[in-house]
Design a protein around this motif. Structure first.
Motif, short mmCIF file in Angstrom:
data_model
loop_
_atom_site.label_atom_id
_atom_site.label_comp_id
_atom_site.label_asym_id
_atom_site.label_seq_id
_atom_site.Cartn_x
_atom_site.Cartn_y
_atom_site.Cartn_z
N ARG A 205 59.03 -22.06 1.86
CA ARG A 205 59.49 -20.84 2.52
C ARG A 205 58.51 -19.70 2.26
O ARG A 205 58.02 -19.52 1.14
N GLU A 207 59.37 -16.55 4.07
CA GLU A 207 60.17 -15.37 4.42
C GLU A 207 60.63 -14.66 3.15
O GLU A 207 61.11 -15.29 2.21
N TYR A 208 60.47 -13.33 3.12
CA TYR A 208 60.83 -12.52 1.95
C TYR A 208 60.18 -13.08 0.68
O TYR A 208 60.79 -13.10 -0.40
N SER A 217 64.96 -22.60 1.60
CA SER A 217 65.64 -22.64 2.89
C SER A 217 66.10 -24.05 3.23
O SER A 217 65.42 -25.04 2.92
N TYR A 473 70.12 -11.78 3.07
CA TYR A 473 68.84 -12.36 2.67
C TYR A 473 68.99 -13.78 2.15
O TYR A 473 68.01 -14.52 2.07
#
Length: 733
Positions: A205, A207-208, A217, A473
């Protein structure tokens, strides 16, 4: 103008006298006075509020999370059995578990049927140069990509960067190896497995990545078969921290070998949908549905199970209060539905097409009850209203209860008695759960958006709204859990909103019409004021060349806004069930809405002339653009053979069906409307009612979203006609 109390001087008289600037100041006062009438009797609301729980839905959330509930699967059956048993224990009736569609059916309408998927065990090990466990399905179910198959493989790990572009594989041999990638998983699957013959995928992952480097994820293979019907092997998901560490080691020249041990396979399956009822006094009336989807996505399940927990509590609460006599039994039956997101509702209507007419409205409860300060996410509870293609009474009723609970649970100095001997924090009438926070309640009311089950229901022209916490999130990660997401206090507030709205909708009758009309009218007037503001903004930003189009769009926003609001207000007749009484009582309100429309159009036209003068453009520049006659003569209507959503972008909810029909995997590249946002094409199809021509559909879309060329809308319906999704009336027919 007909008299109807304080609202005439509040709105119509002032608008018609041109005092536009007073509207913003007057409307809030009118809204407060309207809310003071209350939709639900104070004692009924008190009973719901007082007997509600935030701990019980939180407990259900934690119980259901132990099942591997991605439908269809053995876990999904366990979830369904749990929900059915709870519904029976609460005293609900007609409790049943449906299974649909047939396992061997490839599509139900444009939706792709899915196989069942069951996992016994899955582990990923770093084998050489040292042995280290990287992922274990028993620790976190989302670490194994859904639809992975059994494998026992040791192979070299190869970094392909994002792995979602052909260039990522240039100069690299990945055949017989396992790739490390971070790009779109479907594209990685296509390029790594199908085209370059890797034996597996380790994905991480990004993202963020800086804020949450440890999140993992959940993944799934889409499609779950290759272009020649090949079976995928396996995919494991790692956090950014773990994946990036492997990437850095490979970048430093190390050779890494990993071992994947997977025992998993697919099978035929069907979607379990749980149905239960609180019966009303008049079984002939259409029902009110409270819906929540129960797929846990092989993760913690906050994206689903918070809504399931809260709807179970709504069912328990209302069943108990009605059975005990604390609440009168409502006229309409309240039906509860729990099943897989999207697939459950659409497959239900595929199997029971006549049920569409038996549903008056759906309150869809998705992610709800989040801590509003979790991890800095500041998740607010949001009400997503109906799309403009299907405006109705439902939105303003649910919004009323949002505002009521919001007003009671918002801190304000005016409520704090700051100078008294016993000052308070400033809540008006707070609702807390004993084990929950003492936080405020933050909420928003927003225009239609998805995706969730309400989106699917609207394609059948069923009235439906969404209650949903956002942002999250932790969505679809190992921290998508009760501990990270749930707050019993916010769950209790969500339960009160949902239960109050569902009960009022089921009980509403002619006696409620004055309050309903007032509630809807004040909210409609505020939205029409916003439409006028938007019209002025468009005119104010136009140059001389763009003035004709800007003038047309400005008037269109006002006219379509009036159509939306008058249609929604008129739909109250179906809720109260007295056409004669409704016609008499609603006439003044409808007249006032038309007065707002006429005043707005006068103001827009006046400003357009001012803009023409400012830009030294002749007033003839304000003439409406000419329209190709074929757009006025083409009237699309949905085909009876393909109902429900036809999604251009979501693979199993329409895109694969379109690809099968066209033989073109990139069909959307030739569709101009595909570039107008995720829901412009969705709404265009919803508007194809056999009455609107292409220009009317285009005008409705442009008012709801942004100006869209007529040619783009026409091209889209020609495309859908070739697929058999719509039929197009031709000149002379």
């Amino acid at each position: 103008m007909p008299k109807r109390g304080f609202t005439a001087p509040c709105l119509s008289a002032m608008r018609d006298s041109g005092i536009f600037l007073l509207l913003a100041a007057i409307l809030p006062t009118c809204s407060v006075r309207a809310r003071a009438q209350e939709l639900l009797a104070p004692e009924a609301y008190r009973q719901i509020r007082q007997n509600s729980s935030g701990e019980l839905p939180y407990a259900d959330f934690k119980r259901i999370i132990r099942f591997q509930g991605f439908s269809p699967s053995a876990g999904a059956e366990q979830v369904a059995a749990y929900l059915a048993a709870e519904a029976r224990a609460m005293g609900l009736v007609n409790v049943a578990i449906e299974h649909s569609p047939a396992p061997d059916l490839k599509y139900f309408w444009a939706f792709r049927n899915k196989p069942g998927w069951d996992v016994e065990n899955a582990q990923l090990w770093l084998e050489r140069p040292e042995r280290e466990l990287l992922a274990d399905f028993k620790v976190y179910k989302g670490s194994l990509a859904r639809f992975s198959r059994s494998a026992s493989v040791t192979a070299e790990l190869v970094d392909v960067g994002r792995g979602s572009r052909p260039a990522d594989y240039a100069g690299r041999s990945v055949a017989g190896k396992i790739v490390l990638a971070s790009g779109d998983f479907s594209e990685v699957t296509r390029l790594a497995l199908w085209e370059n013959h890797a034996v597996g995928i380790v994905w991480y992952r990004t993202e963020y990545a800086l804020e949450h480097p440890d999140l993992i994820s959940s993944l799934q293979f889409k499609p779950w078969l290759g272009p020649q019907g090949q079976l995928p092997t396996f995919g494991f998901s790692l956090s950014y921290q773990e994946g990036n560490a492997l990437r850095e080691r490979l970048g430093a020249g190390e050779r890494l070998f990993v071992h994947a041990e997977v025992q998993a396979d697919t099978r035929s399956g069907s979607f379990p949908e749980v149905l239960a009822r609180i019966p009303g006094t008049d079984p002939s009336l259409p029902v009110i549905v409270v819906n929540a989807h129960d797929n846990s996505r092989n993760t913690g399940g906050a994206n689903n199970l918070t809504g399931v927990g809260c709807t179970l509590e709504i069912a328990r609460l209302l069943s108990h209060l009605i059975a005990s006599g604390a609440l009168p039994r409502p006229r309409r039956t309240i039906r509860f539905m729990w099943g897989p997101e999207h697939d459950g509702l659409v497959s239900h209507f595929f199997t029971h097409p006549n049920d569409v007419a038996r549903i008056l409205a759906i309150v869809n409860i998705d992610m709800i009850g989040y801590s509003q300060r979790q991890g800095g996410a500041a998740a607010d509870l949001r009400l997503y209203r109906s799309p403009d293609s299907n405006p109705s009474f439902l939105d303003d009723i649910v919004q009323f209860f949002f505002e009521k609970v919001g007003a009671e649970n918002t801190i304000s100095l005016r409520n704090a008695e700051f100078l008294s001997a016993h000052p308070t924090v400033g809540f008006l009438n707070p609702l807390f759960a004993p084990t929950g926070t003492r936080d405020e309640f933050h909420y928003r009311v927003e225009p239609f958006w998805g995706p969730s089950d309400h989106e699917d229901a609207q394609t059948f022209h069923i009235r439906a709204v969404l209650l949903n916490d956002y942002p999250d999130y932790y969505l679809g990660t190992q921290q998508d859990s009760p501990e990270a997401a749930g707050d019993p206090t916010q769950m209790r507030r969500g339960v009160v909103i949902g239960a109050s709205a569902a009960y009022f909708l089921a009980a509403a009758a002619e006696k409620d019409l004055p309050a309903l009309l007032q509630n809807s009218f004040t909210k409609a007037a505020a939205r029409m004021a916003a439409d006028e503001s938007r019209a002025f903004t468009g005119l104010g930003s136009a140059n001389a060349a763009g003035l004709p189009a800007a003038g047309y769009e400005a008037r269109n926003v006002v006219v379509e806004g009036y159509g939306r609001e008058s249609t929604a207000l008129e739909s109250l007749a179906e809720l109260v069930g007295s056409k004669a009484s409704f016609a008499a009582q609603s006439a003044p309100f409808l007249s006032d809405l038309d007065g707002i429309r006429r005043a707005s159009l006068r103001a827009v036209d006046h400003y357009a002339r001012q803009r023409a003068a400012q830009l030294a453009a002749p007033e003839s520049a304000l003439a409406a653009p000419a329209v190709d006659p074929r757009y006025l003569e083409s009237v699309p209507a949905r085909s009876a053979e393909i109902r429900g959503p036809v999604n251009l972008f979501r693979s199993d909810f329409g895109r694969w069906w379109v690809v099968d029909k066209t033989g073109d995997e990139h069909f959307d590249r030739g569709l101009a409307i595909a570039g107008d946002g995720e829901y412009a094409y969705y709404e265009a199809l919803n508007l194809a009612d056999g009455k609107r021509d292409i220009r009317q559909i285009r005008d409705a879309l442009s008012a709801e979203f942004h100006p869209i060329p007529l040619a783009d809308v026409y091209q889209y319906f020609q495309f859908l006609e070739r697929l058999g999704v719509v039929r197009m009336a031709r000149p002379g027919k």
